[in-house]
Motif scaffolding. Structure first.
Motif, PDB file in Angstrom:
ATOM      1  N   ARG A  14      55.606  -7.615  58.400  1.00 19.42           N
ATOM      2  CA  ARG A  14      57.060  -7.214  57.834  1.00 19.42           C
ATOM      3  C   ARG A  14      57.085  -6.551  56.298  1.00 19.42           C
ATOM      4  O   ARG A  14      57.810  -6.551  55.502  1.00 19.42           O
ATOM      5  CB  ARG A  14      58.187  -8.170  57.963  1.00 19.42           C
ATOM      6  N   LYS A  18      56.895 -13.159  53.398  1.00 24.95           N
ATOM      7  CA  LYS A  18      58.029 -13.907  52.868  1.00 24.95           C
ATOM      8  C   LYS A  18      57.964 -13.538  51.410  1.00 24.95           C
ATOM      9  O   LYS A  18      59.192 -13.998  50.598  1.00 24.95           O
ATOM     10  CB  LYS A  18      58.016 -15.260  53.038  1.00 24.95           C
ATOM     11  N   PRO A  21      61.792  -8.916  50.179  1.00 26.64           N
ATOM     12  CA  PRO A  21      62.628  -8.770  51.411  1.00 26.64           C
ATOM     13  C   PRO A  21      62.009  -8.082  52.593  1.00 26.64           C
ATOM     14  O   PRO A  21      61.526  -6.967  52.428  1.00 26.64           O
ATOM     15  CB  PRO A  21      63.855  -8.009  50.764  1.00 26.64           C
ATOM     16  N   GLU A  22      62.028  -8.792  53.884  1.00 28.17           N
ATOM     17  CA  GLU A  22      61.065  -8.050  54.777  1.00 28.17           C
ATOM     18  C   GLU A  22      61.572  -6.755  55.298  1.00 28.17           C
ATOM     19  O   GLU A  22      62.808  -6.350  55.030  1.00 28.17           O
ATOM     20  CB  GLU A  22      61.521  -9.131  55.910  1.00 28.17           C
ATOM     21  N   ARG A  61      71.814 -11.571  58.024  1.00 23.40           N
ATOM     22  CA  ARG A  61      70.708 -12.583  57.286  1.00 23.40           C
ATOM     23  C   ARG A  61      69.939 -11.668  56.200  1.00 23.40           C
ATOM     24  O   ARG A  61      69.631 -12.118  55.365  1.00 23.40           O
ATOM     25  CB  ARG A  61      69.701 -12.910  58.341  1.00 23.40           C
ATOM     26  N   THR A  62      69.699 -10.552  56.382  1.00 22.11           N
ATOM     27  CA  THR A  62      68.842  -9.587  55.619  1.00 22.11           C
ATOM     28  C   THR A  62      69.639  -8.398  54.986  1.00 22.11           C
ATOM     29  O   THR A  62      68.770  -7.776  54.277  1.00 22.11           O
ATOM     30  CB  THR A  62      67.634  -9.222  56.176  1.00 22.11           C
ATOM     31  N   SER A  63      70.915  -8.425  54.927  1.00 23.43           N
ATOM     32  CA  SER A  63      71.463  -7.498  54.242  1.00 23.43           C
ATOM     33  C   SER A  63      72.866  -7.680  53.756  1.00 23.43           C
ATOM     34  O   SER A  63      73.605  -8.751  54.086  1.00 23.43           O
ATOM     35  CB  SER A  63      71.544  -6.099  55.069  1.00 23.43           C
ATOM     36  N   ALA A  82      69.718  -4.674  50.908  1.00 24.66           N
ATOM     37  CA  ALA A  82      68.825  -5.223  51.888  1.00 24.66           C
ATOM     38  C   ALA A  82      67.763  -6.002  51.118  1.00 24.66           C
ATOM     39  O   ALA A  82      66.759  -6.604  51.524  1.00 24.66           O
ATOM     40  CB  ALA A  82      68.135  -4.433  52.789  1.00 24.66           C
ATOM     41  N   TRP A  85      69.692 -10.656  49.159  1.00 24.87           N
ATOM     42  CA  TRP A  85      69.512 -11.915  49.901  1.00 24.87           C
ATOM     43  C   TRP A  85      68.222 -12.770  49.573  1.00 24.87           C
ATOM     44  O   TRP A  85      68.152 -13.951  49.779  1.00 24.87           O
ATOM     45  CB  TRP A  85      69.636 -11.724  51.470  1.00 24.87           C
ATOM     46  N   HIS A  86      67.274 -12.012  49.272  1.00 26.30           N
ATOM     47  CA  HIS A  86      65.879 -12.722  49.048  1.00 26.30           C
ATOM     48  C   HIS A  86      65.935 -13.066  47.681  1.00 26.30           C
ATOM     49  O   HIS A  86      65.325 -14.588  47.696  1.00 26.30           O
ATOM     50  CB  HIS A  86      64.765 -11.773  49.295  1.00 26.30           C
TER      51      HIS A  86
END
Length: 244
Positions: A14, A18, A21-22, A61-63, A82, A85-86
């Motif tokens: 991805r 980690k 952000p994937e 989860r990711t945005s 996006a 979150w990370h």
């Protein structure tokens, strides 16, 4: 296995695993900084048929978005955050379109494994559109390896762009997987690493297929698989394993 295998052994999951952000361009750039020249990413479609990177069937989860991306047009999806979150340094990082990833990979001499990751009910449409776009965007370049856990999505990709190499993804060795791989005309089988052993690698090689695994983050496991003859290792640990 008379067909040359042009893809690197080490593949960044991805983007940069980690560490970023994937499935974003920021993640691809960080993977490049760690020396990786091959990537894996997940492709979905917006409601209006734009191919973009996202793993989950929902946006939460990711945005900064909510709900299914299949219910939203790209104009709305393109405005989502996006990255926040990370971690704060990635705030305002947008979702990435397939054409951006194609430009990045070709500018930097990188290979890619595109996982067709359709939202439920979107398998055929996603496989068709993503494969057509990939064939167009990578014309004249090292083609992406198209893969999916969904045989129907991979079949649609085969029908839309038969010239692109395909790999069947497996999280278990379900009954009929070998025959399905044959029917799909794959060049590779990609399994969860704990499914892969020397016997399976040799079986795949005997059929003329390559053997790849996800997601290996332990050096001892990677060393064992390399000794057994593995052809590709997808990893999150881009700062610990593989190229530097």
């Amino acid at each position: 296995m008379n067909t040359p295998w042009l893809y690197p052994l080490w593949i960044a999951h991805r983007g940069a695993g980690k560490l970023a952000p994937e499935n974003t361009l920021a993640s691809f750039r960080l993977g490049l900084q760690h020396g990786f020249r091959a990537y894996e990413c997940d492709l979905k479609l917006s409601r209006d048929g734009q191919a973009f990177l996202l793993h989950d069937d929902t946006l939460e989860r990711t945005s900064s978005g909510q709900g299914s991306p299949a219910d939203q047009d790209w104009a709305a999806l393109s405005r989502l955050d996006a990255g926040a979150w990370h971690s704060p340094p990635f705030t305002a990082e947008p979702l990435a379109r397939l054409e951006q990833i194609a430009a990045f990979c070709q500018a930097n001499g990188c290979a890619i494994n595109i996982e067709i990751k359709p939202c439920p009910g979107e398998e055929t449409r996603t496989g068709t559109v993503v494969a057509r776009e990939a064939a167009r965007l990578w014309a004249g370049a090292l083609p992406p390896l198209m893969s999916s856990f969904k045989p129907e999505a991979l079949a649609a990709a085969r029908d839309a762009a038969p010239e692109l190499p395909r790999g069947l993804l497996l999280d278990k060795l379900w009954e009929g997987w070998f025959e399905a791989a044959e029917a799909l005309g794959v060049v590779a089988v990609i399994t969860n690493y704990w499914l892969m052993d020397k016997a399976l690698i040799e079986r795949l090689h005997a059929r003329g297929w390559r053997a790849l695994v996800y997601t290996v983050n332990d050096a001892a496991i990677a060393e064992r698989l390399i000794a057994d003859g593995i052809d590709g290792i997808i990893t999150d640990a881009v700062d610990q394993l593989g190229p530097a």
